[in-house]
Design a protein around this motif. Structure first.
Motif, short mmCIF file in Angstrom:
data_model
loop_
_atom_site.label_atom_id
_atom_site.label_comp_id
_atom_site.label_asym_id
_atom_site.label_seq_id
_atom_site.Cartn_x
_atom_site.Cartn_y
_atom_site.Cartn_z
N UNK A 61 0.84 -1.21 0.00
CA UNK A 61 0.00 0.00 0.00
C UNK A 61 0.87 1.26 0.00
N UNK A 62 0.62 2.14 -0.98
CA UNK A 62 1.37 3.39 -1.09
C UNK A 62 0.37 4.56 -1.16
N UNK A 63 0.73 5.73 -0.60
CA UNK A 63 -0.19 6.88 -0.63
C UNK A 63 -0.52 7.28 -2.06
N UNK A 64 -1.77 7.70 -2.27
CA UNK A 64 -2.23 8.18 -3.57
C UNK A 64 -2.78 9.59 -3.37
N UNK A 65 -1.98 10.58 -3.70
CA UNK A 65 -2.34 11.97 -3.43
C UNK A 65 -3.19 12.54 -4.55
N UNK A 66 -4.37 13.05 -4.21
CA UNK A 66 -5.23 13.72 -5.18
C UNK A 66 -4.73 15.14 -5.41
N UNK A 67 -4.74 15.56 -6.65
CA UNK A 67 -4.31 16.93 -6.95
C UNK A 67 -5.43 17.93 -6.71
N UNK A 68 -6.66 17.46 -6.70
CA UNK A 68 -7.82 18.31 -6.49
C UNK A 68 -8.27 18.22 -5.03
N UNK A 69 -8.13 19.32 -4.28
CA UNK A 69 -8.48 19.31 -2.85
C UNK A 69 -9.95 18.99 -2.61
N UNK A 70 -10.83 19.54 -3.45
CA UNK A 70 -12.26 19.30 -3.27
C UNK A 70 -12.60 17.84 -3.50
N UNK A 71 -11.98 17.26 -4.54
CA UNK A 71 -12.21 15.85 -4.84
C UNK A 71 -11.65 14.98 -3.72
N UNK A 72 -10.49 15.36 -3.19
CA UNK A 72 -9.89 14.62 -2.09
C UNK A 72 -10.82 14.62 -0.88
N UNK A 73 -11.45 15.75 -0.62
CA UNK A 73 -12.35 15.86 0.53
C UNK A 73 -13.56 14.94 0.37
N UNK A 74 -14.08 14.82 -0.86
CA UNK A 74 -15.23 13.96 -1.09
C UNK A 74 -14.86 12.48 -0.97
N UNK A 75 -13.68 12.12 -1.47
CA UNK A 75 -13.26 10.72 -1.45
C UNK A 75 -12.79 10.31 -0.06
N UNK A 76 -12.04 11.19 0.59
CA UNK A 76 -11.37 10.83 1.85
C UNK A 76 -12.19 11.12 3.10
N UNK A 77 -13.39 11.67 2.93
CA UNK A 77 -14.22 11.97 4.11
C UNK A 77 -15.64 11.46 3.91
N UNK A 129 -9.55 5.31 -10.14
CA UNK A 129 -8.47 4.77 -10.97
C UNK A 129 -8.22 5.64 -12.20
N UNK A 130 -9.29 6.25 -12.72
CA UNK A 130 -9.15 7.09 -13.92
C UNK A 130 -8.35 8.36 -13.65
N UNK A 131 -8.23 8.74 -12.37
CA UNK A 131 -7.47 9.96 -12.02
C UNK A 131 -5.97 9.71 -12.03
N UNK A 132 -5.57 8.45 -11.93
CA UNK A 132 -4.16 8.14 -11.82
C UNK A 132 -3.69 7.36 -13.05
N UNK A 133 -2.62 7.85 -13.66
CA UNK A 133 -2.07 7.21 -14.85
C UNK A 133 -1.02 6.19 -14.41
#
Length: 295
Positions: free
Chosen positions: A76-92, A127-131
């Motif tokens: 398991x490795x960290x997957x950092x979202x570049x979009x803060x708003x999207x990160x908030x929806x996924x991670x909370x 998955x589509x957010x990460x290449x």
């Protein structure tokens, strides 16, 4: 003569309270008093919030975790979202599972962390957010203290409810409620929000780190940084187990990282709120009061 309400009150106050048993007794009381709205909440806690919208799930069930991807070679490795708003929806997300499932998840969590699995649709969107050259599995790694906090808030809600009933003289002697008690019960607020708010003792004088209204919000990162220093000092004085202290320090470090990076105010506040809830759940009320006075 036994009292349904006082028996439930005593059960909730026990350090080894069985929250499922307490909810079942509360369901019995609410059904006898014909308190349909409050009973709906009880049954959701017993059976889960499946089929409910996000808005219908109580705010205290919102958790926060770290998005990670499973690498076949490195784990398991960290997957950092570049979009803060999207990160908030996924991670909370809000946990929709029944209280029994949350209790089991907490008991089975390894190293104080449990994995929150996404459904197929959301997994594909993430998955589509990460290449990545190879397909990866994504999961949210969440500290188990969030589960404990949800369980504690449910117990707090039941306790406050029994106190309100007792104050009105609604006791349910010999497994029965009189017609007068049933009528008086209708005057008791049935909205859960009236019960699960947390009260923290402590006189702390400090300005808020966020100011303004919904149209204009200012965030004082310098003051937030100073707050974290006070929290680190205060946490050392709290009587905590090694495990709880370690979890607290991890949450403090997470908040400090977001403050230094000057993440969006909503993300920082969400992290501080999670830290506050954890501190309250483990009895670190003095330190929690520092945060309560600033949010």
């Amino acid at each position: 003569m036994g009292s349904l309400v006082l028996d439930l009150q005593q059960e909730v106050l026990k350090s080894d309270c069985d929250v499922l048993s307490a909810l079942r007794k509360a369901h019995l009381i609410a059904a006898k008093l014909q308190l349909q709205d409050f009973d709906v909440w009880i049954q959701h806690e017993l059976n889960g919030y499946t089929g409910c919208t996000i808005g219908e799930i109580p705010d205290y069930r919102k958790v926060r975790g770290v998005l990670k991807a499973f690498n076949p070679y490195n784990g398991w490795i960290p997957a950092q979202c570049s979009d803060d708003e999207l990160e908030n929806r996924i991670c909370a997300p809000k946990m929709s599972e029944s209280i029994g499932e949350l209790k089991e998840l907490y008991q089975q969590s390894k190293n104080g962390v449990f994995l929150y699995q996404f459904n197929a649709e959301l997994m594909e969107a993430i998955a589509s957010m990460f290449n990545t050259p190879i397909p990866m599995q994504f999961a949210l790694h969440i500290s188990a203290h969030h589960l404990k906090s949800i369980i504690e808030k449910v117990k707090n809600c039941l306790l406050e409810w029994t106190i309100c009933l007792e104050t009105k003289g609604i006791l349910g002697v010999n497994m029965q409620f009189s017609q007068e008690e049933t009528i008086m019960a209708k005057e008791i607020p049935q909205q859960v929000i009236n019960y699960y708010g947390t009260v923290v003792n402590g006189a702390v004088s400090q300005s808020q780190i966020t100011t303004g209204d919904h149209n204009s919000i200012a965030f004082n990162y310098e003051q937030a940084s100073n707050l974290m220093k006070k929290i680190r000092t205060s946490i050392e004085q709290e009587q905590l187990s090694d495990e709880d202290r370690e979890s607290a320090m991890e949450l403090i470090s997470e908040a400090e990282t977001k403050i230094v990076a000057q993440k969006k105010p909503g993300l920082v506040r969400a992290t501080l709120t999670g830290l506050r809830d954890f501190l309250i759940s483990v009895g670190a009320n003095v330190t929690a009061a520092l945060i309560v006075q600033c949010l």
